[in-house]
Scaffold this motif. Structure first.
Motif, PDB file in Angstrom:
ATOM      1  N   THR A 229       0.924  -1.298  -0.047  1.00 16.34           N
ATOM      2  CA  THR A 229      -0.078  -0.101  -0.229  1.00 16.34           C
ATOM      3  C   THR A 229       0.554   1.295  -0.031  1.00 16.34           C
ATOM      4  N   TYR A 230       2.018   1.306   0.697  1.00 20.61           N
ATOM      5  CA  TYR A 230       2.629   2.758   0.995  1.00 20.61           C
ATOM      6  C   TYR A 230       3.864   2.666   0.173  1.00 20.61           C
ATOM      7  N   HIS A 231       4.099   1.762  -0.800  1.00 17.78           N
ATOM      8  CA  HIS A 231       5.364   2.164  -1.728  1.00 17.78           C
ATOM      9  C   HIS A 231       4.992   1.913  -3.115  1.00 17.78           C
ATOM     10  N   GLN A 232       4.989   2.822  -4.039  1.00 16.40           N
ATOM     11  CA  GLN A 232       4.865   2.599  -5.425  1.00 16.40           C
ATOM     12  C   GLN A 232       5.960   2.731  -6.310  1.00 16.40           C
ATOM     13  N   ARG A 255       4.152   1.855   7.576  1.00 20.03           N
ATOM     14  CA  ARG A 255       5.012   2.162   6.139  1.00 20.03           C
ATOM     15  C   ARG A 255       6.055   1.306   6.086  1.00 20.03           C
ATOM     16  N   ASN A 256       7.138   1.450   6.964  1.00 20.13           N
ATOM     17  CA  ASN A 256       8.444   1.094   6.999  1.00 20.13           C
ATOM     18  C   ASN A 256       8.329  -0.392   7.016  1.00 20.13           C
ATOM     19  N   GLU A 258       6.403  -2.461   5.929  1.00 19.24           N
ATOM     20  CA  GLU A 258       6.253  -3.156   4.529  1.00 19.24           C
ATOM     21  C   GLU A 258       7.546  -3.576   3.820  1.00 19.24           C
ATOM     22  N   ASP A 277      -3.143  -0.878  14.276  1.00 18.06           N
ATOM     23  CA  ASP A 277      -2.047  -0.048  13.982  1.00 18.06           C
ATOM     24  C   ASP A 277      -0.798  -0.702  15.000  1.00 18.06           C
TER      25      ASP A 277
END
Length: 347
Positions: A229-232, A255-256, A258, A277
């Protein structure tokens, strides 16, 4: 000489031959396990540095030989083993440290369900060391905010438009083209070339247009690490990301996580779960983790036809076998002939 004496001599000779063969086998296994090994290149991912049909010598002493992980296996038969007992990936002291642009030989980290030393063998170019910050923007690789000095053998995919004529075998052989091909009967082709080769194409009389193919930001992200989700990321826009290093203290968030979950779970032997979370490692809620080993970022020289760290993540030290040092010999399977100019070629 009596019959009994002859039989005794034959028996003694067989024992001596058996001892000699046994010692020879032990010596071969020691050399293969701790010093050098050779393997066959079977993909085009490292062209034009390594070619399909190259038989490459691996120096295991450079960075320190890794001791066997799978204890019960039949020597010289890689698929004949049982994985009931697996030792930790211990390593002997080496003579040098890994440097940027070294050709690293390793067991493929993206392969699951197998012991480390039974996974597929790969060779890639090391482009970032533990602690380095890597960024790819518009196909341009930079390490610690400095442009990466790419070797002349690095290739990218280019689109060629001819005057409508079709390219013949003489053209393909001259540029040593082994993949890619016709996109449209209008004379449109996609092929991998080095930048120097792409410049030469402008002098070809039947070539009207040449351009490097690129992905746009946000395009084709579903195939590139870390898929989530967080990295593209995609192959032409990746990062920035810091390469993990032994002793690094991570402050974890969703985020990290992932980015680092794969190495925490699969390469460092933990269980990770997320509830809302909250992050749990080995059943305990935490926001902190300390990296246990060094990692590296590797890339194929055939950059747009690759299977490298952009797609499967960081290379753990535990999977490292050694350094590709020399091409012993090479056979062109397409043209059915030896490549004499590659015999004993230093890498």
């Amino acid at each position: 000489m009596s019959k009994r004496s002859r039989k005794k001599n034959i028996k003694n000779n067989l024992k001596e031959w058996g001892k000699a063969l046994g010692l020879s086998l032990i010596l071969v296994l020691l050399v293969k396990g701790l010093f050098i090994e050779a393997y066959l290149v079977e993909s085009t991912r490292m062209e034009k540095t390594l070619l399909t049909g190259d038989y490459v010598l691996v120096n295991k002493t450079s960075y320190g030989a890794r001791l066997p992980v799978t204890l019960f296996s039949i020597p010289l038969f890689p698929k004949a083993y049982v994985d009931w007992v697996q030792l930790p990936p211990l390593r002997l002291p080496g003579f040098k440290s890994i440097q940027v642009n070294d050709l690293l030989v390793f067991n493929y980290p993206g392969q699951s369900g197998l012991p480390i030393d039974k996974k597929e063998i790969m060779t890639k170019r090391c482009v970032a060391l533990p602690g380095d910050t890597l960024l790819i923007a518009d196909k341009q690789l930079s390490i610690n905010r400095l442009p990466f000095a790419e070797p002349a053998t690095v290739q990218y995919n280019y689109r060629l438009v001819t005057d409508g004529s079709l390219l013949n075998d003489e053209f393909l052989n001259r540029y040593q083209i082994s993949e890619g091909g016709l996109v449209s009967d209008m004379g449109i082709y996609d092929f991998p070339f080095t930048d120097a080769e792409a410049q030469k194409l402008n002098n070809e009389p039947n070539i009207r247009f040449v351009r490097k193919l690129k992905d746009f930001p946000g395009e084709n992200t579903q195939y590139v690490y870390p898929m989530g989700t967080y990295h593209q990321n995609n192959k032409d826009y990746f990062g920035p990301v810091q390469i993990p290093f032994k002793g690094q203290h991570l402050s974890l968030d969703l985020r990290n996580l992932e980015l680092y979950r794969q190495l925490i779970e699969h390469f460092e032997g933990n269980t990770v779960s997320v509830m809302g979370d909250k992050i749990y490692i080995n059943g305990k809620e935490t926001r902190h983790y300390t990296i246990k080993q060094d990692y590296y970022f590797v890339m194929d020289d055939n950059r747009d036809n690759a299977k490298d760290s952009r797609y499967w993540g960081f290379l753990p030290e535990s999977h490292l076998m050694g350094k590709a040092s020399r091409v012993l010999f090479s056979y062109d399977t397409n043209r059915k002939k030896l490549r004499w100019n590659r015999f004993f070629k230093s890498l």
